[in-house]
Design an enzyme around this catalytic site. Structure first.
Site, PDB file in Angstrom:
ATOM      1  N   ASP A 256       0.825  -1.213   0.000  1.00  0.00           N
ATOM      2  CA  ASP A 256       0.000   0.000   0.000  1.00  0.00           C
ATOM      3  C   ASP A 256       0.857   1.260   0.000  1.00  0.00           C
ATOM      4  O   ASP A 256       2.045   1.238   0.337  1.00  0.00           O
ATOM      5  CB  ASP A 256      -0.860   0.041   1.282  1.00  0.00           C
ATOM      6  N   HIS A 398       3.815  -2.211   3.034  1.00  0.00           N
ATOM      7  CA  HIS A 398       3.806  -0.866   2.447  1.00  0.00           C
ATOM      8  C   HIS A 398       5.104  -0.678   1.672  1.00  0.00           C
ATOM      9  O   HIS A 398       6.184  -0.870   2.244  1.00  0.00           O
ATOM     10  CB  HIS A 398       3.658   0.203   3.540  1.00  0.00           C
TER      11      HIS A 398
HETATM   12 ZN    ZN Z   1      -2.585   3.126   3.346  1.00  0.00          ZN
END
Ligand code: ZN
Length: 446
Positions: A256, A398
């Site tokens: 992400d 991430h």
């Molecule tokens: Zn996020």
């Protein structure tokens, strides 16, 4: 005693005198039988019969007589001396010089010792006995000219200055094709025989018989398929197969909040190296500033999902704003890649009935939270995946942290080594036979 010595000397002198110096007695103790090679040999472009000995091209020393060399055999010392006869400026007519034959792809002869000492230009060289004739490597003739290997036509050529050059318009043989066996053997076959050879396990392209193996420390090696098991036994890995086997375990790694950093590049490098796929839930405003990242993700077979335009908590904004955040981002992704995203990851995993009703695509959550944003520690991220991972998991990371990129470099090869297939979210659903409904949330797909 003295008498015997004298007699012996006399005898050897006689023998030397009686035997013409150009007679070639059978040489050596070990006799190899002629095996032609698929490699052609030429001297000034005149063909010369050649053999494959231990993978190197050899020619019969005696035949060099026809190519401007002086080849002298001494039967008493069992010595062969090859020198260039500079008085000679002729090469014998082609029909005399050779009984040229090329039989493709026979196995090479093993090393064949001979008791004959062979000197080229006064230097002792390796020589072999094939059918009673002494052979030397083409390379041994380097003192007299340039020895050139021409891979395109699988020929080794010696060019000698001062001797005539054969016209290049040598009558060509039937068109040939180089073929490969899984154990690395090569074979030149007449092109109209290619299909017949394919039927018995030969291939036209080397890439058909080789495979790239990789290591956990990102080394790469291309080996013949027959060697794969031996390499795997010492820790090498196959890259992920391009064909997914639905009966074997698979997981979807997701990243992400990118793309915008060097860490995204590193992660893409790792995915590419291992031929693995992941899903990137990108933020719209970063995507539009970094379109090249999205194109590379697409090229690598990765999936690009929607992570809103600027990362608001969707449960805290109006339905109209949720729709704006998602639509704008999908438009950006579609404009860059030509593909409209089919998955949404709501920021913070936060959604409600309003979000579900306007989403228009499934909400993809996760079953393994690496907490990489919190720890910023590659070992911790790696352990959180490797100690928990199971078939059908969706892993949250991430791609904006270098620690996550470092963890990725450990996680991906280890998952492959454990037999996991690394797939996108859509692939996971497809191979698990699950239809993902718009607005519904999924944390794993089993
Ligand atoms: Zn996020």
């Amino acid at each position: 005693m003295k008498k015997i010595v004298t007699l012996f000397l006399l005898f050897s002198m006689l023998a030397t005198m009686l035997l013409p110096s150009t007679a070639f007695a059978e040489s050596g103790d070990v006799l190899g039988h002629a095996t032609y090679t698929d490699i052609s040999a030429y001297i000034n472009h005149y063909p010369i019969t050649s053999y494959n000995i231990n993978g190197y091209t050899a020619v019969v020393a005696e035949d060099l007589n026809y190519y401007g060399f002086e080849v002298v055999w001494d039967d008493v010392t069992r010595t062969l001396c090859i020198t260039r006869n500079y008085a000679t400026t002729e090469i014998s007519p082609a029909e005399q010089v050779y009984n040229y034959s090329s039989v493709a792809g026979r196995d090479s002869l093993p090393y064949l010792e001979t008791d004959v000492k062979t000197y080229v230009s006064g230097n002792l060289v390796e020589s072999f006995n094939i059918n009673g004739k002494t052979c030397i490597f083409m390379d041994s003739l380097a003192p007299y000219g340039e020895v050139v290997w021409v891979p395109e036509i699988r020929a080794i050529k010696l060019w000698i200055e001062g001797l005539p050059m054969q016209d290049y318009a040598v009558p060509e043989e039937a068109p040939v094709t180089l073929m490969y066996a899984p154990d690395g053997r090569t074979l030149v076959v007449e092109t109209d025989q290619v299909e017949a050879y394919k039927n018995v396990g030969w291939y036209e392209n080397e890439s058909d018989v080789t495979v790239r193996l990789v290591s956990r420390d990102k080394r790469s090696v291309v080996v013949y398929k027959a060697e794969v098991d031996a390499y795997k036994a010492v820790g090498w890995l196959s890259t992920q197969d391009t064909v997914i086997d639905p009966t074997k375990p698979m997981v979807a790694i997701t990243y992400d909040d990118g793309p915008n950093t060097t860490s995204t590049s590193r992660i893409l490098d790792t995915l590419e190296f291992y031929n693995a796929q992941a899903t990137f839930f990108v933020v719209g405003n970063l995507a539009e500033r970094n379109p090249d990242f999205l194109l590379r993700m697409k090229d690598l077979g990765c999936q690009i999902g929607n992570h809103t335009y600027n990362h608001p908590q969707l449960t805290a904004i109006s339905a109209q704003n949720v729709s704006y955040q998602l639509t704008k981002t999908s438009d950006i992704i579609a404009n860059i890649t030509g593909v409209r995203p089919t998955a949404i990851r709501p920021p913070y995993g936060s959604y409600n009935s309003t979000v579900s009703s306007v989403a228009g695509a499934p909400l993809i959550l996760w079953s393994i939270d690496t907490l990489d944003w919190k720890s910023r520690n590659a070992t911790s991220v790696t352990n959180s995946v490797l100690s928990n991972v199971r078939d059908g998991d969706i892993i949250l990371m991430h791609d904006i942290y270098n620690s996550t990129a470092t963890a990725t470099e450990s996680i991906i090869p280890e998952l492959i080594a454990r037999g996991f297939q690394l797939v996108t979210v859509d692939e996971l659903a497809y191979y698990k036979n699950k239809t993902l409904s718009p607005g519904s949330a999924y944390s794993k797909i089993k």
